[in-house]
Write an enzyme that holds these catalytic residues in place. Structure first.
Site, short mmCIF file in Angstrom:
data_model
loop_
_atom_site.label_atom_id
_atom_site.label_comp_id
_atom_site.label_asym_id
_atom_site.label_seq_id
_atom_site.Cartn_x
_atom_site.Cartn_y
_atom_site.Cartn_z
N TYR A 194 0.85 -1.19 0.00
CA TYR A 194 0.00 0.00 0.00
C TYR A 194 0.89 1.24 0.00
CZ TYR A 194 -4.03 -3.00 1.04
OH TYR A 194 -5.02 -3.94 0.99
N HIS A 238 -1.35 -12.06 0.31
CA HIS A 238 -2.18 -11.09 -0.40
C HIS A 238 -2.91 -11.66 -1.60
CE1 HIS A 238 -2.32 -6.43 -0.95
NE2 HIS A 238 -3.47 -6.98 -1.23
N SER A 287 -13.27 -3.88 -0.49
CA SER A 287 -14.18 -3.04 -1.29
C SER A 287 -15.64 -3.30 -0.89
CB SER A 287 -13.99 -3.31 -2.79
OG SER A 287 -14.60 -2.32 -3.58
N PRO A 288 -15.94 -3.22 0.41
CA PRO A 288 -17.28 -3.62 0.89
C PRO A 288 -18.41 -2.69 0.47
CG PRO A 288 -16.05 -2.60 2.67
CD PRO A 288 -15.08 -2.76 1.52
N LEU A 289 -18.09 -1.49 0.01
CA LEU A 289 -19.14 -0.53 -0.33
C LEU A 289 -19.46 -0.51 -1.83
CD1 LEU A 289 -17.98 2.43 1.95
CD2 LEU A 289 -19.72 0.71 2.43
N GLY A 290 -18.90 -1.43 -2.59
CA GLY A 290 -19.15 -1.46 -4.02
C GLY A 290 -20.59 -1.74 -4.37
#
Length: 296
Positions: free
Chosen positions: A53, A128, A208-211
């Site tokens: 990151y 990863h 990316s839980p809000l996709g």
């Protein structure tokens, strides 16, 4: 904040995905540290990071160093904070991502993460992504070696299918505690791996839980408009943000799930953390279940 277990460690059901603090479009260091401090103030006890990151090729571990700084400068108790980092991916500085899953690389990368985080051992170290050029058992074997050496206290895997989860479990036993795959209202192809995680007693950390919750998400793909509309409608009924509704929906979707939304501003993580206290009624959950993308 209410908690769920990752292995033998209880963490808040909402964590902080720290990647936005270090990649393209990142905030200045002061706002980044303020965002981490706001998360801690809100009861967040899981911070998810990775050595990859970063934005520029010469700043590997930027996010880990930032987190170490923020924890050191925080005025409160951080003894219950679980920092979960990852190894096996790289960023050459042109916006792309690479994958390196050789045991030698993973062990070297893990020791470098230990040094950057300033800890004796890493609470949760995650592979990863599978490297197609390296046998999966060899990559996971590096995690077994790190566990046996005490360099890490628990292991996780990311971007994996069911057979790889089962193979990793056979190699790592109870040392494997989590799976981190993509999962959201707009992407439910990971449903099978989520249910397998439940079966095996593993925590599931969706990335990316809000996709899929914006009104025009997924460029008009099938189901996107209805999903976005539904989450906005429920949010209006409860007087909260669609993001908070989405996270509450995810938490209700599985007892194994711990959400780690990204944030780059203090107010964003405060709003996300408040999802831990939002309980959606059965009618709202049914509406959102029906509007979200079908599981593959």
């Amino acid at each position: 904040m209410r908690t769920r277990a990752i292995g033998g460690v209880d963490v808040g059901v909402i964590g902080l995905g720290a990647m936005p603090l270090s990649i393209e479009g990142r905030p200045d260091p002061e706002r980044a540290v303020a965002t981490i401090h706001a998360a801690l103030d809100a009861g967040v006890t899981l911070i998810d990071t990775a050595d990859s990151y970063h934005r520029d090729a010469d700043e590997v571990g930027h996010n880990e160093l930032l987190i170490a700084r923020a924890l050191a400068e925080y005025g409160g108790d951080t003894s219950s904070v679980l920092v979960a980092t990852k190894g096996g991916r790289g960023r050459p500085g042109d916006g792309s991502w690479t994958v390196t899953g050789t045991p030698e690389h993973l062990i070297r990368a893990c020791h470098a993460s230990v040094a950057r985080l300033g800890v004796d051992s890493i609470g949760l170290y995650q592979l990863h992504k599978p490297d197609p050029s390296v046998p999966w058992a060899e990559s996971v074997g590096a995690l077994r070696e790190l566990l046996d050496a005490g360099t890490i206290r628990a292991a996780g895997i990311s971007n994996v299918d069911g057979p790889r989860i089962r193979e990793a479990r056979a190699i790592l036993g109870d040392g494997l505690v989590s799976v981190q795959n993509r999962f959201s209202p707009g992407f439910r192809a990971g449903e099978e791996e989520l249910r397998l995680s439940e079966e095996l007693g593993l925590a599931f950390l969706p990335w990316s839980p809000l996709g899929g919750i914006s009104r025009s998400s997924l460029d008009g793909a099938s189901g996107a408009t209805s999903a976005g509309t539904a989450f906005h409608e429920v949010a209006a009924e409860y007087g909260v943000s669609p993001q908070r509704v989405c996270l509450a929906w995810l938490l209700a979707h599985s007892p194994a799930l711990v959400a780690v939304p990204g944030a780059s501003r203090p107010q964003t993580i405060r709003d996300s953390a408040a999802a831990a206290d939002l309980v959606l009624d059965p009618d709202s959950l049914a509406l959102l279940d029906g509007a979200a993308a079908p599981a593959a």
